[in-house]
Design an enzyme around this catalytic site. Structure first.
Site, PDB file in Angstrom:
ATOM      1  N   ASP A  36       0.817  -5.074   2.484  1.00 26.94           N
ATOM      2  CA  ASP A  36       0.172  -3.677   2.022  1.00 26.94           C
ATOM      3  C   ASP A  36      -1.259  -3.862   2.273  1.00 26.94           C
ATOM      4  O   ASP A  36      -1.949  -4.579   1.383  1.00 26.94           O
ATOM      5  CB  ASP A  36       0.748  -3.547   0.655  1.00 26.94           C
ATOM      6  CG  ASP A  36       2.270  -3.267   0.602  1.00 26.94           C
ATOM      7  OD1 ASP A  36       2.774  -2.462   1.273  1.00 26.94           O
ATOM      8  OD2 ASP A  36       3.180  -4.065  -0.187  1.00 26.94           O
ATOM      9  N   MET A  38      -4.384  -1.822   1.369  1.00 25.02           N
ATOM     10  CA  MET A  38      -4.990  -0.588   0.673  1.00 25.02           C
ATOM     11  C   MET A  38      -6.464  -0.774   0.578  1.00 25.02           C
ATOM     12  O   MET A  38      -7.159  -1.815   0.365  1.00 25.02           O
ATOM     13  CB  MET A  38      -4.429  -0.793  -0.841  1.00 25.02           C
ATOM     14  CG  MET A  38      -3.064  -0.770  -0.966  1.00 25.02           C
ATOM     15  SD  MET A  38      -2.427  -1.164  -2.778  1.00 25.02           S
ATOM     16  CE  MET A  38      -0.819  -1.172  -2.508  1.00 25.02           C
ATOM     17  N   MET A  69      -2.271   1.584   3.907  1.00 24.82           N
ATOM     18  CA  MET A  69      -2.560   2.869   3.131  1.00 24.82           C
ATOM     19  C   MET A  69      -3.964   2.735   2.960  1.00 24.82           C
ATOM     20  O   MET A  69      -4.755   2.814   1.806  1.00 24.82           O
ATOM     21  CB  MET A  69      -2.102   2.365   1.688  1.00 24.82           C
ATOM     22  CG  MET A  69      -0.604   2.616   1.689  1.00 24.82           C
ATOM     23  SD  MET A  69       0.128   1.533   0.173  1.00 24.82           S
ATOM     24  CE  MET A  69       0.019  -0.312   1.053  1.00 24.82           C
TER      25      MET A  69
HETATM   26  C1  DX5 Z   1       3.322   0.342  -2.821  1.00 21.64           C
HETATM   27  C2  DX5 Z   1       3.445  -0.683  -1.800  1.00 21.64           C
HETATM   28  C3  DX5 Z   1       4.748  -1.420  -1.933  1.00 21.64           C
HETATM   29  C4  DX5 Z   1       5.014  -2.336  -3.049  1.00 21.64           C
HETATM   30  C5  DX5 Z   1       6.338  -2.613  -3.466  1.00 21.64           C
HETATM   31  O1  DX5 Z   1       2.335   1.151  -2.693  1.00 21.64           O
HETATM   32  O2  DX5 Z   1       3.496  -0.060  -0.521  1.00 21.64           O
HETATM   33  O3  DX5 Z   1       4.920  -2.088  -0.571  1.00 21.64           O
HETATM   34  O4  DX5 Z   1       4.439  -3.863  -2.770  1.00 21.64           O
HETATM   35  O5  DX5 Z   1       6.483  -3.154  -4.542  1.00 21.64           O
HETATM   36  P1  DX5 Z   1       7.463  -3.158  -5.677  1.00 21.64           P
HETATM   37  O6  DX5 Z   1       8.891  -3.608  -4.594  1.00 21.64           O
HETATM   38  O7  DX5 Z   1       7.292  -3.943  -6.585  1.00 21.64           O
HETATM   39  O8  DX5 Z   1       7.722  -1.771  -5.901  1.00 21.64           O
HETATM   40 ZN    ZN Z   2       4.376  -0.965   1.207  1.00 22.16          ZN
END
Ligand code: DX5
Ligand code: ZN
Length: 224
Positions: A36, A38, A69
């Site tokens: 991920d 961000m 993201m």
């Molecule tokens: C949230 C991320 C997810 C996150 C999921 O913005 O895109 O990939 O890491 O984490 P859990 O499984 O804890 O919701």
């Molecule tokens: Zn994700």
């Protein structure tokens, strides 16, 4: 038999022992690493970028599924590919020229995914479904791990699968956010192929076993 994949999200890992967690995933039944990225702009949180992904690539024995993201992802696609991304997913909401961005991802040789937020209808993907390799349906608002699964998402997964079936398309559907043993079965039954699991794996007592149990659930779920 349809294959279902488990993609642990390293966002929930302990970054002081990332190497051990990568090894755990390598030796587990998991299929992909979900990473991920961000930017503190598209989402209200900052995670990590290409240098960390490059380091992970050096140890990972499974494909890297990179979830961007970030605003203006088209500025960084080549760099994420060079860092080792096998699948690059951009957000529909962050791309005014989504068709062009998908082509850009494919030109690097990576598989192309498009993610939609909980508030974005699946119908916006109608004109790009043919061009995609995967759709990522967010089941929480992106930005943080450990949030509660939004159950309305199940209807979106079903709707998306129907739209694909009608056109004889078999693109992957990935579901991300709040997924764990409590809902894996219903998520798969709705039409998902890939389950991302962050907290439900890394915050559990035995992450290897949590991956095993998730894999068992998706294996034993019959799709009607
Ligand atoms: C949230 C991320 C997810 C996150 C999921 O913005 O895109 O990939 O890491 O984490 P859990 O499984 O804890 O919701
Ligand atoms: Zn994700």
């Amino acid at each position: 038999m349809k294959q279902h994949l488990i993609a642990p999200s390293l966002l929930a890992a302990d970054f002081t022992k990332l190497g051990e967690d990568i090894e755990m995933v390598n030796n587990s039944e998991a299929d992909w690493f979900h990473l991920d990225v961000m930017d503190g702009n598209f989402v209200p949180n900052i995670s990590y970028g290409m240098s960390i992904i490059k380091a992970i690539k050096g140890m990972a024995k499974k494909p890297l599924d990179v979830h961007l993201m970030i605003e203006e992802p088209e500025r960084y696609i080549e760099q994420f590919r060079e860092a080792g991304a096998d699948i690059i997913t951009v957000h529909y909401e962050a791309c005014p020229h989504i068709h062009r961005t998908i082509q850009q991802i494919k030109e690097t040789g990576a598989k192309a995914g498009v993610a939609i937020n909980p508030g974005t209808p699946v119908s916006v993907l109608d004109d790009i479904l043919e061009d995609l390799d995967m759709v990522l349906v967010m089941s929480v608002n992106p930005g943080f791990g450990g949030q509660k699964f939004i159950y309305r998402t199940l209807q979106k997964i079903k709707d998306l699968r129907e739209r694909m079936d009608i056109r004889n398309l078999s693109k992957l559907i990935e579901v991300d956010g709040g997924v764990g043993l409590q809902n894996a079965e219903v998520v798969v039954k709705s039409g998902a192929d890939v389950l991302v699991a962050g907290s439900s794996v890394f915050k559990s007592k035995n992450p290897t076993n949590s991956i095993h149990l998730l894999k068992q659930v998706v294996k034993n779920t019959s799709i009607v």
